[in-house]
Design an enzyme around this catalytic site. Structure first.
Site, PDB file in Angstrom:
ATOM      1  N   GLU A 145     112.492  22.107  75.720  1.00 53.10           N
ATOM      2  CA  GLU A 145     111.857  21.123  74.825  1.00 53.10           C
ATOM      3  C   GLU A 145     110.781  20.313  75.555  1.00 53.10           C
ATOM      4  O   GLU A 145     110.861  19.082  75.663  1.00 53.10           O
ATOM      5  CB  GLU A 145     112.913  20.198  74.200  1.00 53.10           C
ATOM      6  CG  GLU A 145     113.870  20.933  73.278  1.00 53.10           C
ATOM      7  CD  GLU A 145     114.894  20.028  72.603  1.00 53.10           C
ATOM      8  OE1 GLU A 145     115.073  18.886  73.058  1.00 53.10           O
ATOM      9  OE2 GLU A 145     115.517  20.474  71.630  1.00 53.10           O
ATOM     10  N   GLU A 303     118.073  26.774  68.998  1.00 57.07           N
ATOM     11  CA  GLU A 303     119.134  25.767  68.905  1.00 57.07           C
ATOM     12  C   GLU A 303     119.221  25.272  67.474  1.00 57.07           C
ATOM     13  O   GLU A 303     118.193  24.999  66.838  1.00 57.07           O
ATOM     14  CB  GLU A 303     118.814  24.530  69.777  1.00 57.07           C
ATOM     15  CG  GLU A 303     118.847  24.739  71.258  1.00 57.07           C
ATOM     16  CD  GLU A 303     118.587  23.422  72.003  1.00 57.07           C
ATOM     17  OE1 GLU A 303     118.753  22.346  71.401  1.00 57.07           O
ATOM     18  OE2 GLU A 303     118.206  23.486  73.182  1.00 57.07           O
TER      19      GLU A 303
END
Ligand SMILES: [Zn+2]
Length: 659
Positions: A145, A303
């Site tokens: 991320e 995710e």
């Protein structure tokens, strides 16, 4: 690569070795075939500088390999160890106010820090040397991320790197920078490169040109970090795809069009706003955006959560069946797999209230039972892998730089955001069951209807691309406050809407933003919000709706010139659900698939060999009739393996279901 991928982030360093065998047994039981391993494991494998200890990781890699579970091996560079941060305090990010962030959490690094880049490269090299040829390692997961906790940094390292980046961008011509940033205003002209600093907090406003270049620079720095690690991995672990997990739905600081060009597989993280009653639409948006970024290449949901997250004010658990709908919505929209954060729910630390595949309660829990059932369902869809959703006839233009520019301060209205328009328009299409792709300029040729939310900043290249699209016969709808400035936030010459004036066939006399909660009524019954404009149509431009009230009362609200429409307000959700299908029909778009809309998603995936699958995801609490299957029960998902691909009309089912 597994077909389809199913699994989770696996963080074995949080557990005693005795748990690992049980993990692998349960993974097999749940049908897990891919885990992202070691995302936060830097201090586990390098507990002290240069004291590498791979014994735990060796054991886990061997265990997973014996069990036939593929590894998406992560470089742990999102979480530099404390020994590194304390030895190199200059590597910690600094805020616009000059506050240096303390070590103690993940992403506590400045992407421009030479010390960080050096150690990140070293740990990446050591991992790739050790595991690069291991048969269990099927792909690489670089960092985690990017730009989530550290999107921008105002430190001295960043200032120096920013100046270097600017000298390249402006070809060593400081006067060009002065011109682009408009530094004649307030006498803020630069006479030496050393005077250029990141947009640190000052006494009043800073140049928008400075901000926009700083955003571009910051994104480029994160991307440079990614590229450096990727290139090491590619050399030492050839043939294995490299990814990094995007946060595409957040629409913030990463221009993912650029990132998508750099990864082998696009992957995305998606988390629902758990209290949002319309959260199902958000799944479709994230999936459509990720598919668009992948541009026909395979992509993964890297995710999502089995149930609640822990970072919202109130973290509402997913209802029974919701997890499966979330996963299958992504697969229905083109994902070649879906993974969760995380495998086993943490017993301690900030994320222990974030749900996982194995909850605190272990096997005797609803979540575990649903996880196992979902694993079986995904395994049953294995032959879907590699198929894609046919290109949609409707597309939404996503331009990150236009978003950054519109959402800077010192605009006529803080309410007129790019993200609001993009999400509202996508959700309106979702509600009426019309498929939609997200695209960048230059627009691919196949769309019939292109929707452009407020494109406040538009380069001459993008303006030309829109003209070309219309010249090829495409239909175009452009939202308000478009075409106004260039990529450096300088007004395009001539009357508004500047660069799009000829294309839209109007002159805007005045922008008239509305007060908070104020609405305007149009004479076709639509309601507009946030914004209005006093528009003067060119000869030949037709007025389709007028403002019935508000600051532009009596003036045009929706105008049309040939295939091009311009909206002088933001139609509300009801108006969009009425207008968009009508405009789509005029553009010759195929009607929605049977049964699609109002919480029921119907999508198709097709394979090059002609096989196809119809997915119906019923997010509602009532049974949904569908000709192809009879009925999709409330909250359920139906997947129909069609005997052959529809030959001519990609959005109309023509074949009988085989099963
Ligand atoms: Zn910095």
């Amino acid at each position: 690569m597994p077909r389809l991928a199913f699994g989770a982030d696996y963080n074995p360093e949080q557990w005693e070795a005795a748990t690992w065998k049980d993990d692998v047994r349960l993974m097999r039981e749940a049908g897990v075939n891919l885990v992202s391993l070691g995302v936060f494991a830097w201090s586990w494998i390098e507990p002290r500088p240069d004291a590498f200890d791979f014994s735990g990781l060796d054991e886990i890699v061997a265990l997973l390999h014996e069990s036939g579970i593929g590894i998406d091996l992560a470089t742990p560079t999102t979480a530099p160890p404390l020994w590194f941060s304390h030895a190199h305090p200059g590597s910690l990010p600094v805020t616009a106010d000059g506050l240096r962030r303390a070590p103690g959490s993940r992403q506590a690094y400045c992407p421009s820090s030479p010390a960080y880049r050096e150690r990140a490269a070293l740990i990446t090299r050591r991992l790739a040397e050790r595991y690069g040829e291991h048969p269990a390692v099927v792909m690489w997961h670089i960092n985690n991320e990017y730009a989530n906790g550290n999107p921008h940094c105002w430190c001295e390292n960043s200032a120096a790197a920013f100046r270097t980046w600017l000298r390249t961008r402006y070809g060593e011509d400081l006067e060009a920078l002065n011109e682009r940033w408009g530094t004649r205003v307030w006498g803020m002209r630069y006479s030496d490169w050393e005077q250029v600093i990141p947009p640190r907090t000052s006494t009043s406003r800073l140049s928008p040109g400075l901000w926009l270049d700083f955003y571009r620079f910051s994104d480029a720095e994160h991307l440079a970090c990614f590229r450096a690690e990727r290139d090491i991995v590619r050399t030492l672990s050839p043939g294995r795809p490299v990814t990094t997990n995007f946060m595409a739905g957040a629409l913030r600081w990463s221009d993912y069009w650029r990132w998508a060009d750099e990864v082998d597989i696009v992957s995305n993280d998606h988390y629902l706003a758990s209290e949002d009653p319309e959260r199902a639409a958000d799944l479709a948006f994230a999936a459509d955006l990720t598919r668009g970024l992948a541009g026909g290449k395979p992509w993964l949901l890297m995710e999502h959560s089995t149930s609640a997250v822990q970072w919202q004010p109130r973290n509402i658990a997913k209802t029974p069946g919701e997890m499966a709908r979330n996963t299958l919505t992504h697969i229905a929209r083109g994902a070649d797999g879906a993974l969760f954060f995380q495998w086993r729910q943490s017993a301690y630390g900030p994320e222990k209230w974030h749900s996982a595949m194995v909850p605190h309660g272990g096997e005797d829990t609803r979540i575990w039972q649903e996880t196992k059932a979902l694993g079986k369902a995904v395994a049953g869809l294995a032959d879907v892998a590699g198929s894609t959703c046919p290109p949609a006839e409707i597309a939404l233009l996503l331009d990150y730089e236009a978003m950054w520019a519109l959402e800077l301060t010192d605009r006529p209205s803080a309410d007129l955001t790019y993200r609001d328009a993009l999400r509202t328009w996508h959700q309106a299409l979702w509600n009426v069951g019309l498929p939609c792709d997200l695209v960048r300029a230059p627009v691919p040729g196949e769309q019939r209807l292109l929707l452009v939310p407020s494109l406040y900043a538009v380069s001459t290249d993008t303006a030309r691309a829109l003209q070309d699209y219309v010249a090829r016969g495409g239909h175009l709808v452009v939202g308000p406050f478009s075409g106004v400035v260039d990529s450096d936030d300088r007004l395009h010459p001539g009357p508004y809407p500047g660069a799009l004036r000829g294309l839209l066939g109007v002159r805007v006399d005045e922008y008239l933003p509305l007060a908070a909660a104020e609405t305007v009524t149009l004479d076709d019954g639509s309601t507009g919000r946030i914004w209005s404009e006093r528009v003067v149509p060119d000869p030949g431009t037709e007025v389709e709706a007028r403002f019935a009230d508000g600051p532009a009362a009596g003036g045009p609200a929706v105008v049309r010139r040939g295939n091009v429409r311009y909206l002088a307000t933001r139609p509300d959700a009801d108006a969009l659900q009425r207008l968009l299908p009508a405009w789509a029909a005029q553009a010759g778009c195929t009607p929605p698939l049977d049964g699609a809309g109002h919480g029921v998603e119907v999508t198709r995936r097709t394979a090059p060999d002609g096989r196809s699958w119809l997915f119906a995801v019923n997010h509602t609490r009532h049974a949904a009739p569908m000709a192809a299957v009879g009925v999709v029960p409330a909250g359920e998902v139906a997947v129909i393996r069609e005997s052959r691909a529809p030959a001519t009309q990609p959005h109309t089912p023509r074949t009988q279901p085989e099963s």
